[in-house]
Motif scaffolding. Structure first.
Motif, PDB file in Angstrom:
ATOM      1  N   VAL A 219      50.214  76.116 -79.985  1.00  0.00           N
ATOM      2  CA  VAL A 219      49.223  76.199 -81.062  1.00  0.00           C
ATOM      3  C   VAL A 219      49.518  75.083 -82.046  1.00  0.00           C
ATOM      4  O   VAL A 219      50.670  74.897 -82.457  1.00  0.00           O
TER       5      VAL A 219
ATOM      6  N   PHE B  64      44.470  84.927 -83.920  1.00  0.00           N
ATOM      7  CA  PHE B  64      44.830  85.567 -85.183  1.00  0.00           C
ATOM      8  C   PHE B  64      45.095  84.504 -86.248  1.00  0.00           C
ATOM      9  O   PHE B  64      45.549  83.398 -85.947  1.00  0.00           O
TER      10      PHE B  64
ATOM     11  N   TYR C 104      47.456  84.786 -89.662  1.00  0.00           N
ATOM     12  CA  TYR C 104      48.341  85.564 -90.514  1.00  0.00           C
ATOM     13  C   TYR C 104      48.586  84.775 -91.788  1.00  0.00           C
ATOM     14  O   TYR C 104      48.574  83.543 -91.794  1.00  0.00           O
TER      15      TYR C 104
ATOM     16  N   GLN D 104      51.210  84.532 -95.326  1.00  0.00           N
ATOM     17  CA  GLN D 104      52.447  84.959 -95.975  1.00  0.00           C
ATOM     18  C   GLN D 104      52.404  84.503 -97.414  1.00  0.00           C
ATOM     19  O   GLN D 104      52.560  83.300 -97.706  1.00  0.00           O
TER      20      GLN D 104
ATOM     21  N   LEU E  36      54.656  88.537 -93.540  1.00  0.00           N
ATOM     22  CA  LEU E  36      53.497  88.064 -92.799  1.00  0.00           C
ATOM     23  C   LEU E  36      52.503  89.212 -92.682  1.00  0.00           C
ATOM     24  O   LEU E  36      52.872  90.326 -92.306  1.00  0.00           O
TER      25      LEU E  36
ATOM     26  N   LEU F 242      48.267  90.281 -91.490  1.00  0.00           N
ATOM     27  CA  LEU F 242      47.093  89.825 -90.759  1.00  0.00           C
ATOM     28  C   LEU F 242      45.944  89.541 -91.710  1.00  0.00           C
ATOM     29  O   LEU F 242      45.617  90.347 -92.579  1.00  0.00           O
TER      30      LEU F 242
ATOM     31  N   PHE G 291      49.279  81.021 -91.022  1.00  0.00           N
ATOM     32  CA  PHE G 291      49.725  80.805 -89.653  1.00  0.00           C
ATOM     33  C   PHE G 291      48.628  81.205 -88.669  1.00  0.00           C
ATOM     34  O   PHE G 291      48.135  82.330 -88.715  1.00  0.00           O
TER      35      PHE G 291
ATOM     36  N   PHE H  67      52.798  81.145 -82.250  1.00  0.00           N
ATOM     37  CA  PHE H  67      52.402  80.694 -83.574  1.00  0.00           C
ATOM     38  C   PHE H  67      52.283  79.182 -83.674  1.00  0.00           C
ATOM     39  O   PHE H  67      52.989  78.432 -83.001  1.00  0.00           O
ATOM     40  N   GLY H  68      51.424  78.747 -84.600  1.00  0.00           N
ATOM     41  CA  GLY H  68      51.454  77.367 -85.050  1.00  0.00           C
ATOM     42  C   GLY H  68      52.533  77.203 -86.112  1.00  0.00           C
ATOM     43  O   GLY H  68      53.178  78.173 -86.514  1.00  0.00           O
ATOM     44  N   LYS H  69      52.714  75.977 -86.573  1.00  0.00           N
ATOM     45  CA  LYS H  69      53.783  75.694 -87.540  1.00  0.00           C
ATOM     46  C   LYS H  69      53.478  76.189 -88.932  1.00  0.00           C
ATOM     47  O   LYS H  69      54.362  76.241 -89.771  1.00  0.00           O
TER      48      LYS H  69
END
Lengths: 115, 116
Positions: free
Chosen positions: B4, B34, B36, B38, B44, B46, B90, B106-108
């Motif tokens: 991702v 998704f 997310y 934070q 984290l 949704l 994210f 996940f992406g970064k």
């Protein structure tokens, strides 16, 4: 509102030592996960757990790692002999159903520092 | 390998500006998607998810995302950001295959800073 809790919030250990990270998932959830995030990098999946056994694990989750649900509430991640590169934030998550569209609820994380 | 990508590392906006955060994924099969968020000092949580149906999904706090299958994208949007939207966002995908237990890729992450 129910939430996932993790202890400790920060753990410092010497290289080669064993650590156990603890998580209390949401009480009616049946699927449990560990993820980690090395500083500056992506959150990475480690392992999923259901019905007292591992469902899936990533390449990161080698023989140094193990998970356990020792009682009805705790879910633990053990690292047998820590390495410097294990330093990361470790997140526990839980879900009421193990389907890929289901929301996972995350804990606040444990920051592990290996010296 | 599945991956991702989130294109922006840090986005700085003024209040009331519009937001679009890019997310692309690499996976040959069906995925669930998704976002997310934070917030500082928090878990984290949704924001929204897509698994079927209308590719434009609405989430909490006025956020929405559009799944464009041909582009392997799931960009997050909000027409007018507020200072309280300051957080890290994210994008994540969950491969949808038989026996999948829902592990997330996940992406970064993209850090959003909203100036009051």
């Amino acid at each position: 509102e129910p939430e996932v809790t993790q202890t400790p919030s920060h753990q410092v250990t010497q290289m080669g030592q064993e650590v156990i990270l603890r998580c209390v998932p949401i009480s009616n959830h049946l699927y449990f996960y560990w993820y980690r995030q090395i500083l500056g990098q992506k959150v990475e999946f480690l392992v999923s757990f259901y019905n007292n056994e591992i469902s899936e694990k990533s390449e990161i989750f080698d023989d140094q790692f193990s998970v356990e649900r020792p009682d009805g509430s705790n879910f633990t991640l053990k690292i047998r002999s820590t390495k410097l590169e294990d330093s990361a934030m470790y997140f526990c998550a839980s879900s009421d159903r193990g389907r890929s569209y289901n929301e996972q609820f995350f804990g606040p994380g444990t920051r592990l520092t290996v010296l | 390998a599945q991956s991702v990508s989130q294109h922006n590392h840090h986005v700085i906006l003024s209040e009331a500006a519009s937001l679009e955060l890019g997310c692309n994924y690499s996976y040959g099969g069906t995925v669930n998607l998704f976002w997310y968020v934070q917030y500082p000092g928090q878990h984290l949580q949704l924001l929204l998810k897509y698994f079927s149906g209308d590719p434009l999904v609405k989430g909490i706090k006025g956020f929405e995302a559009e799944f464009i299958k041909s582009k392997f994208s799931f960009n997050l949007r909000k027409p007018s950001v507020q200072w309280s939207d300051t957080a890290e966002y994210f994008c994540a995908v969950s491969p949808n295959y038989g026996g999948s237990q829902g592990n997330l890729i996940f992406g970064k992450g993209t850090k959003l800073s909203v100036k009051p």
